[in-house]
Design a protein around this motif. Structure first.
Motif, PDB file in Angstrom:
ATOM      1  N   ASP A 169     -21.926 -12.254  -8.849  1.00 23.09           N
ATOM      2  CA  ASP A 169     -22.052 -13.711  -8.139  1.00 23.09           C
ATOM      3  C   ASP A 169     -22.821 -13.824  -6.315  1.00 23.09           C
ATOM      4  OD1 ASP A 169     -20.815 -11.833  -6.230  1.00 23.09           O
ATOM      5  OD2 ASP A 169     -18.331 -12.517  -6.127  1.00 23.09           O
ATOM      6  N   GLY A 170     -23.691 -12.487  -6.539  1.00 18.65           N
ATOM      7  CA  GLY A 170     -24.160 -12.436  -5.545  1.00 18.65           C
ATOM      8  C   GLY A 170     -24.006 -11.648  -4.072  1.00 18.65           C
ATOM      9  N   LYS A 171     -21.994 -11.945  -4.032  1.00 23.07           N
ATOM     10  CA  LYS A 171     -21.338 -11.282  -2.860  1.00 23.07           C
ATOM     11  C   LYS A 171     -21.378 -10.042  -2.281  1.00 23.07           C
ATOM     12  CE  LYS A 171     -18.330 -15.630  -2.953  1.00 23.07           C
ATOM     13  NZ  LYS A 171     -17.029 -16.214  -3.605  1.00 23.07           N
ATOM     14  N   THR A 172     -21.676  -9.593  -0.878  1.00 25.83           N
ATOM     15  CA  THR A 172     -21.079  -8.634  -0.833  1.00 25.83           C
ATOM     16  C   THR A 172     -19.765  -8.047  -0.295  1.00 25.83           C
ATOM     17  OG1 THR A 172     -21.944  -8.138   1.621  1.00 25.83           O
ATOM     18  CG2 THR A 172     -23.839  -7.243  -0.552  1.00 25.83           C
ATOM     19  N   HIS A 173     -19.201  -6.706  -0.192  1.00 28.22           N
ATOM     20  CA  HIS A 173     -17.023  -6.498   0.043  1.00 28.22           C
ATOM     21  C   HIS A 173     -17.416  -5.148   0.836  1.00 28.22           C
ATOM     22  CE1 HIS A 173     -16.796  -9.915  -3.353  1.00 28.22           C
ATOM     23  NE2 HIS A 173     -17.918  -9.372  -3.284  1.00 28.22           N
ATOM     24  N   ASP A 174     -16.792  -5.456   1.626  1.00 29.73           N
ATOM     25  CA  ASP A 174     -16.161  -3.949   2.137  1.00 29.73           C
ATOM     26  C   ASP A 174     -15.855  -3.009   0.852  1.00 29.73           C
ATOM     27  OD1 ASP A 174     -13.409  -4.453   2.351  1.00 29.73           O
ATOM     28  OD2 ASP A 174     -12.661  -4.710   4.411  1.00 29.73           O
ATOM     29  N   TRP A 175     -14.830  -1.801   1.078  1.00 32.54           N
ATOM     30  CA  TRP A 175     -14.464  -1.025  -0.478  1.00 32.54           C
ATOM     31  C   TRP A 175     -13.369  -1.512  -0.788  1.00 32.54           C
ATOM     32  CZ3 TRP A 175      -9.718   1.718  -1.314  1.00 32.54           C
ATOM     33  CH2 TRP A 175      -9.941   2.603  -2.610  1.00 32.54           C
ATOM     34  N   ALA A 176     -12.352  -2.153   0.067  1.00 35.19           N
ATOM     35  CA  ALA A 176     -10.847  -2.411  -0.578  1.00 35.19           C
ATOM     36  C   ALA A 176     -11.089  -3.621  -1.060  1.00 35.19           C
ATOM     37  CB  ALA A 176      -9.866  -2.947   0.400  1.00 35.19           C
ATOM     38  N   ASP A 177     -11.830  -4.460  -0.510  1.00 39.18           N
ATOM     39  CA  ASP A 177     -12.221  -5.866  -1.177  1.00 39.18           C
ATOM     40  C   ASP A 177     -13.187  -5.500  -2.243  1.00 39.18           C
ATOM     41  OD1 ASP A 177     -10.901  -7.330   0.891  1.00 39.18           O
ATOM     42  OD2 ASP A 177     -12.701  -7.968   1.791  1.00 39.18           O
ATOM     43  N   ALA A 178     -13.645  -4.634  -2.578  1.00 41.24           N
ATOM     44  CA  ALA A 178     -14.438  -4.773  -3.984  1.00 41.24           C
ATOM     45  C   ALA A 178     -13.232  -4.624  -4.637  1.00 41.24           C
ATOM     46  CB  ALA A 178     -15.765  -3.391  -3.640  1.00 41.24           C
ATOM     47  N   GLN A 179     -12.348  -3.762  -5.147  1.00 39.82           N
ATOM     48  CA  GLN A 179     -11.512  -3.043  -5.248  1.00 39.82           C
ATOM     49  C   GLN A 179     -10.375  -4.558  -5.628  1.00 39.82           C
ATOM     50  OE1 GLN A 179     -12.257   0.163  -6.348  1.00 39.82           O
ATOM     51  NE2 GLN A 179     -13.392  -0.163  -4.487  1.00 39.82           N
ATOM     52  N   ALA A 180     -10.448  -5.355  -4.986  1.00 43.02           N
ATOM     53  CA  ALA A 180      -9.239  -6.048  -5.084  1.00 43.02           C
ATOM     54  C   ALA A 180      -9.957  -7.966  -5.895  1.00 43.02           C
ATOM     55  CB  ALA A 180      -9.036  -6.957  -3.820  1.00 43.02           C
ATOM     56  N   ALA A 181     -11.248  -8.013  -5.326  1.00 38.07           N
ATOM     57  CA  ALA A 181     -12.665  -8.688  -6.522  1.00 38.07           C
ATOM     58  C   ALA A 181     -11.990  -8.768  -7.809  1.00 38.07           C
ATOM     59  CB  ALA A 181     -13.412  -8.459  -6.337  1.00 38.07           C
ATOM     60  N   CYS A 182     -12.647  -7.219  -8.179  1.00 43.51           N
ATOM     61  CA  CYS A 182     -12.352  -7.137  -9.486  1.00 43.51           C
ATOM     62  C   CYS A 182     -11.106  -6.380 -10.376  1.00 43.51           C
ATOM     63  CB  CYS A 182     -12.926  -4.930  -9.743  1.00 43.51           C
ATOM     64  SG  CYS A 182     -14.538  -4.911  -9.843  1.00 43.51           S
ATOM     65  N   SER A 183      -9.370  -6.375  -9.582  1.00 40.77           N
ATOM     66  CA  SER A 183      -8.224  -6.355  -9.814  1.00 40.77           C
ATOM     67  C   SER A 183      -8.045  -7.964 -10.350  1.00 40.77           C
ATOM     68  CB  SER A 183      -7.631  -5.511  -9.339  1.00 40.77           C
ATOM     69  OG  SER A 183      -8.135  -6.340  -8.014  1.00 40.77           O
ATOM     70  N   CYS A 184      -8.598  -8.856  -9.589  1.00 35.83           N
ATOM     71  CA  CYS A 184      -8.429 -10.293 -10.063  1.00 35.83           C
ATOM     72  C   CYS A 184      -9.687 -11.011 -10.750  1.00 35.83           C
ATOM     73  CB  CYS A 184      -8.452 -10.501  -8.566  1.00 35.83           C
ATOM     74  SG  CYS A 184      -7.381 -10.567  -7.206  1.00 35.83           S
ATOM     75  N   LEU A 185     -10.829 -10.401 -10.869  1.00 34.52           N
ATOM     76  CA  LEU A 185     -11.352 -11.059 -12.276  1.00 34.52           C
ATOM     77  C   LEU A 185     -10.440 -11.261 -13.367  1.00 34.52           C
ATOM     78  CD1 LEU A 185     -14.167 -11.293 -12.907  1.00 34.52           C
ATOM     79  CD2 LEU A 185     -14.471  -9.339 -13.481  1.00 34.52           C
ATOM     80  N   ASP A 186     -11.224 -12.722 -14.284  1.00 31.41           N
ATOM     81  CA  ASP A 186     -10.765 -13.553 -15.040  1.00 31.41           C
ATOM     82  C   ASP A 186     -12.233 -13.611 -15.676  1.00 31.41           C
ATOM     83  OD1 ASP A 186      -9.689 -14.547 -17.210  1.00 31.41           O
ATOM     84  OD2 ASP A 186      -8.545 -15.603 -15.966  1.00 31.41           O
ATOM     85  N   LEU A 187     -12.236 -12.348 -16.495  1.00 27.61           N
ATOM     86  CA  LEU A 187     -13.807 -13.021 -17.546  1.00 27.61           C
ATOM     87  C   LEU A 187     -13.080 -12.324 -18.733  1.00 27.61           C
ATOM     88  CD1 LEU A 187     -17.255 -13.116 -17.223  1.00 27.61           C
ATOM     89  CD2 LEU A 187     -16.542 -11.082 -16.172  1.00 27.61           C
TER      90      LEU A 187
END
Length: 300
Positions: free
Chosen positions: A124-142
């Protein structure tokens, strides 16, 4: 210059960084019965995308040791293993079971035919700190699945193609991947404020501050249930060590001599124990020995 020890069978020879700690550069180590592999580092990226696509797959637990999904979207995804529990994809071995290949039937996900991991294809072109990166994946519906997570260090290294750079991965399977840094789920064992990342410019791995540094993330899930890992990962016999997870056989004792890379290749090729057939390992093979649950040294 690095010290080294060799490996047999489909093995490699690993070497210890003279500065101590886990080395991310290919060191001297020999491996049996395979074509010589490049020692160039390669890195992988991790990022999240909210695409869609239908892929039939069953997720299963592969072990513990790395961070599971964030509590933000508690999706029940099993944690990944800190170790490679599959043969290591090798771009220098075409026509063999270790040759990298992907099922790209879905436009949204790529299934690695060697590791049986399912990857998010588009970022998606975004960057994250480590905690937000983990959350982005756990919330992914794909792809019809919601059990996504950030990859472990070794899982992300598995998609590195060390014969390419900028980016150092298959750009057909993973289009528009920036040659930048990607978070893993793996924390630094002796300082939990840091975590491992993989760079996809040349494929090296290192660690960085979880809260102050922002990187991409590429999410992963199990495409099929992995085999239950054996109780004993290593089988030791006659000065060699068989890794029952990767199928690689290693020289058990590290060679005490420091060598340049070319001299290390020559040394490993000249090892005659157990019938010969040894070589210097490639970066994935050597990285597979690193145990990120240990430190000083990060190896069993």
């Amino acid at each position: 210059f690095r010290s080294l020890f060799c490996i047999a069978v489909a093995g490699a020879c690993s070497s210890a960084n003279s500065n101590g700690g886990p080395s991310v550069q290919p060191d001297a180590q020999a491996i049996d019965a395979s074509a010589d592999s490049s020692a160039k580092d390669a890195g992988g990226n991790a990022s999240s995308d909210l695409g869609s696509g239908d892929v039939d797959a069953t997720s299963a637990d592969s072990g513990t040791g790395d961070a599971g999904p964030s509590a933000g979207c508690n999706n029940g995804a099993p944690a990944g293993s800190p170790f490679a529990t599959w043969p290591l994809p090798d771009p220098t071995m075409p026509g063999t079971p270790r040759a990298p290949s992907y099922d790209l039937t879905s436009p949204d996900v790529a299934i690695d035919n060697v590791t049986h991991l399912m990857w998010q294809r588009h970022l998606d072109g975004k960057t994250h700190d480590w905690a937000d990166a983990q959350a982005a994946c756990s919330c992914l519906d794909l792809g019809g699945h919601r059990d996504w997570r950030a990859p472990t260090r070794m899982e992300l290294i598995s998609i590195v193609d060390f014969t390419r750079d900028n980016p150092s991965l298959d750009s057909v399977a993973f289009p528009d991947t920036p040659h930048e840094w990607f978070w893993t789920s793996t924390p630094l064992v002796d300082d939990d404020t840091f975590a491992w990342y993989v760079s996809f410019d040349t494929g090296f791995a290192n660690f960085s501050d979880k809260s102050t540094d922002n990187y991409h993330v590429r999410c992963v899930r199990f495409a099929s249930a992995p085999a239950t890992p054996p109780t004993d990962r290593y089988t030791v016999a006659n000065g060699t060590v068989l890794d029952t997870l990767t199928g690689l056989t290693w020289q058990q004792a590290a060679d005490a001599t420091m060598r340049a890379w070319a001299d290390a290749k020559t040394y490993c090729a000249g090892v005659t124990s157990n019938g010969g057939g040894w070589r210097l390992p490639n970066m994935k093979e050597l990285q597979s020995l690193a145990d990120t649950t240990r430190a000083s040294p990060a190896i069993d």
